[in-house]
Design a protein around this motif. Sequence first.
Motif, short mmCIF file in Angstrom:
data_model
loop_
_atom_site.label_atom_id
_atom_site.label_comp_id
_atom_site.label_asym_id
_atom_site.label_seq_id
_atom_site.Cartn_x
_atom_site.Cartn_y
_atom_site.Cartn_z
N LYS A 54 -12.64 82.82 112.98
CA LYS A 54 -11.96 82.59 114.21
C LYS A 54 -11.37 83.77 115.03
O LYS A 54 -11.56 84.13 116.10
N VAL A 55 -10.30 84.27 114.30
CA VAL A 55 -9.52 85.48 114.85
C VAL A 55 -10.43 86.38 115.05
O VAL A 55 -10.48 87.64 115.92
N SER A 56 -11.51 86.83 113.92
CA SER A 56 -12.64 87.98 114.10
C SER A 56 -13.16 87.85 115.18
O SER A 56 -13.40 88.82 116.23
N ALA A 57 -13.92 86.77 115.68
CA ALA A 57 -14.52 86.51 116.65
C ALA A 57 -14.04 86.67 118.10
O ALA A 57 -14.40 87.13 119.02
N HIS A 58 -12.55 86.16 117.91
CA HIS A 58 -11.83 86.03 119.18
C HIS A 58 -11.53 87.66 119.39
O HIS A 58 -11.49 87.98 120.82
N PHE A 59 -10.97 88.27 118.45
CA PHE A 59 -10.56 89.83 118.80
C PHE A 59 -11.78 90.81 119.38
O PHE A 59 -11.63 91.45 120.26
N TYR A 60 -12.78 90.28 118.82
CA TYR A 60 -14.14 91.17 119.23
C TYR A 60 -14.62 90.63 120.53
O TYR A 60 -15.96 90.80 120.92
N GLN A 61 -13.91 89.40 120.98
CA GLN A 61 -14.61 88.76 122.36
C GLN A 61 -15.95 88.13 121.97
O GLN A 61 -16.90 88.21 122.97
N TYR A 62 -16.15 87.60 120.99
CA TYR A 62 -17.23 86.66 120.86
C TYR A 62 -18.73 87.56 120.85
O TYR A 62 -19.39 87.02 121.80
N PRO A 63 -19.02 88.57 120.35
CA PRO A 63 -20.29 89.33 120.68
C PRO A 63 -21.38 88.56 120.39
O PRO A 63 -22.43 89.08 120.90
N SER A 64 -21.43 87.67 119.44
CA SER A 64 -22.72 87.03 118.93
C SER A 64 -23.26 86.22 120.25
O SER A 64 -24.45 86.13 120.32
N GLU A 65 -22.34 86.04 121.18
CA GLU A 65 -22.89 85.17 122.43
C GLU A 65 -23.49 86.08 123.55
O GLU A 65 -24.32 85.73 124.42
N MET A 98 -4.51 93.48 121.63
CA MET A 98 -4.66 92.31 122.05
C MET A 98 -3.35 91.30 121.66
O MET A 98 -2.93 91.52 120.40
N GLN A 99 -2.82 90.35 122.36
CA GLN A 99 -1.53 89.60 122.10
C GLN A 99 -1.98 88.57 120.89
O GLN A 99 -2.97 87.93 120.87
N LEU A 100 -0.91 88.70 120.07
CA LEU A 100 -1.21 87.55 118.70
C LEU A 100 -1.32 86.36 119.17
O LEU A 100 -2.09 85.46 118.70
N ALA A 101 -0.60 85.86 120.28
CA ALA A 101 -0.51 84.56 120.69
C ALA A 101 -1.88 84.12 121.25
O ALA A 101 -2.32 83.00 121.14
N SER A 102 -2.60 85.00 121.70
CA SER A 102 -3.70 84.81 122.45
C SER A 102 -4.81 84.81 121.17
O SER A 102 -5.70 83.77 121.09
N ILE A 103 -4.86 85.45 120.11
CA ILE A 103 -5.69 85.41 118.98
C ILE A 103 -5.74 84.15 118.18
O ILE A 103 -6.79 83.65 117.69
N VAL A 104 -4.41 83.83 118.23
CA VAL A 104 -4.38 82.48 117.35
C VAL A 104 -4.15 81.22 118.11
O VAL A 104 -3.73 80.18 117.45
N LYS A 105 -4.31 81.33 119.38
CA LYS A 105 -4.13 80.18 120.27
C LYS A 105 -4.88 78.81 119.83
O LYS A 105 -4.29 77.81 119.80
N GLU A 106 -6.21 78.91 119.36
CA GLU A 106 -6.92 77.85 119.00
C GLU A 106 -7.01 77.61 117.57
O GLU A 106 -7.76 76.60 117.03
N LEU A 107 -6.15 78.39 116.75
CA LEU A 107 -5.95 78.05 115.40
C LEU A 107 -5.12 76.49 115.08
O LEU A 107 -4.24 76.31 115.85
N GLU A 108 -5.63 76.04 114.14
CA GLU A 108 -4.78 74.78 113.69
C GLU A 108 -4.10 75.31 112.69
O GLU A 108 -4.53 75.36 111.21
N TYR A 109 -2.81 75.50 113.00
CA TYR A 109 -1.78 76.11 111.81
C TYR A 109 -0.65 75.25 111.46
O TYR A 109 -0.32 74.22 112.14
N GLU A 110 -0.65 75.21 110.14
CA GLU A 110 0.51 74.32 109.57
C GLU A 110 2.07 74.88 110.20
O GLU A 110 2.79 74.01 110.47
N SER A 111 2.32 76.27 110.23
CA SER A 111 3.65 76.71 110.58
C SER A 111 3.56 78.26 110.95
O SER A 111 2.60 78.78 110.89
N VAL A 112 4.48 78.37 111.91
CA VAL A 112 4.65 79.84 112.28
C VAL A 112 6.24 80.26 111.89
O VAL A 112 7.03 79.79 112.39
N GLN A 113 6.07 81.45 111.54
CA GLN A 113 7.63 81.88 111.18
C GLN A 113 7.61 83.50 111.99
O GLN A 113 6.66 84.37 111.50
#
Length: 495
Positions: A91-102, A1-16
């Motif tokens: 957040k990233v765990s739920a996204h990586f496993y495609q929100y299985p609790s739903e 899975m693409q990193l960009a997809s995993i962190v897309k909805e994260l509120e992050y301070e910075s990315v290097q």
Amino acid sequence: MQLASIVKELEYESVQGDLAKEITGVACDSREVLPGNLFVAISGFTSDGHKYVGEAVKRGAAAVIVEREAVSSDATVTMIQVKNARLALAKVSAHFYQYPSEKLNMIGITGTNGKTSTAYFLQSILEATGKSTGIIGTIGTLINGELLETKNTTPESLQLQQFFSEMEKRGVSDCVMEVSSHAIDLKRTAYTTFHTGVFTNLSPDHLELHKSMDEYFHVKAKLFDQTYGFNVINMDDPYGQKLVEKVRGKEPAVVTYGLNPTADIYASDIDYSFEGTTYMVNTPTGNFKAKVNLPGEIYVYNSLAAAAAAYCSNISFEVIQQGLKNVAGIKGRLETVYSSGDYKVVVDFCHTEDALEKALKTIRPYVKGKLILVFGVYADESESGREKRSGMARVAATYADLSVVTSDNPKHHDPKLIIREISQEMKANGGNYHAFLHRKEAIEYAVRVSNEDDVILIAGKGHETTQIVGDQEIPFNEKEIVMEALRAKEKRVKL
């Protein structure tokens, strides 16, 4: 899975670094990092994941999430800084496993006492319908009959999402989960969707973390902001009444239960015995008789909570009735580990003042001789810890004929100090007691001085088969210790 997809909805301070890279998995323990993983550095009670960023990178982490700047010797590793790493991990765990609790019918159970037995009653009801059911809680994680050990009542968010995903793969339709206040506070259950939330009760516990009962309540109440179907609440509990006021009028429907007829679902015509309890379950659409193979009022409440949650899922009275009856017993919950006539040895997980009082009051009417209690208190040196020790000692002095004071899971706390403070409170309340530093010696003493009509309650560990002293987890099986002590006693009698 693409990193960009995993962190897309994260509120992050910075990315290097580069977000256009493939991620093979998520890890929050550097020792479990595999090449291509996203490592999330979280701060625990005893260790800080930021110290292990270098190790994670050495093991092949492709990206790292941190709360503060961390230096990596590998410029190809993407570094993402966030305000809350625990929330980011969820957040990233739920996204990586495609929100299985739903994709599961999730039922979350919270409260100070009764979570485990309520969960097992409910699991039995669901399985009586023919559904494949998973359970996550104090005793471990159960998937299609396979028991997987877990460190916490509610595991870390990453492990939770892995369990949900595994359940989905194995065809599990319903998951019953105990939800601890620690888990809610530490964001372990964030991004988990619950159809039904169940509230059992609230009494003083974990105040070393929450500082006050008001804070403790508000943390527990957060579970009911994550439900979309029903909120099932014990209306007889003062904090349950407070919770009803807090959540009524919101989208999930509120269903109350209790012994008071004003509840939506209530118990009546209760008949108690040491072997079990029968009572009438009254609902808005009819009633039926329930049989529970565990004694005492507490198991009326816990089985009734399960019945109410099942009722909300449109499960028939006949199936609920059969599911409750199918629970022969629950490991470590008023579990009789030895019985001969009126002489019994019982183990129970009760480790709070309220739970200990309920256990003793449940057993008391069936004791022909002495009620002997073996107990310790796992609590730190804080004011709330001292209050817990005092409270449990007062209960012991009131309801037990003889208390054997000892250690529980002392961890890094001073067991001598804990036992001394319990003993002082026992003496102040006129309790009959003896104290032993080592729990094994305490159990052996209780067996040695007991007589044929006595009942021994060994409180605090229940299902646990280890004792935690310092950093060591030592094998400690109370049932085996009891049986050895009984054999030794029998040999002495023959001599």
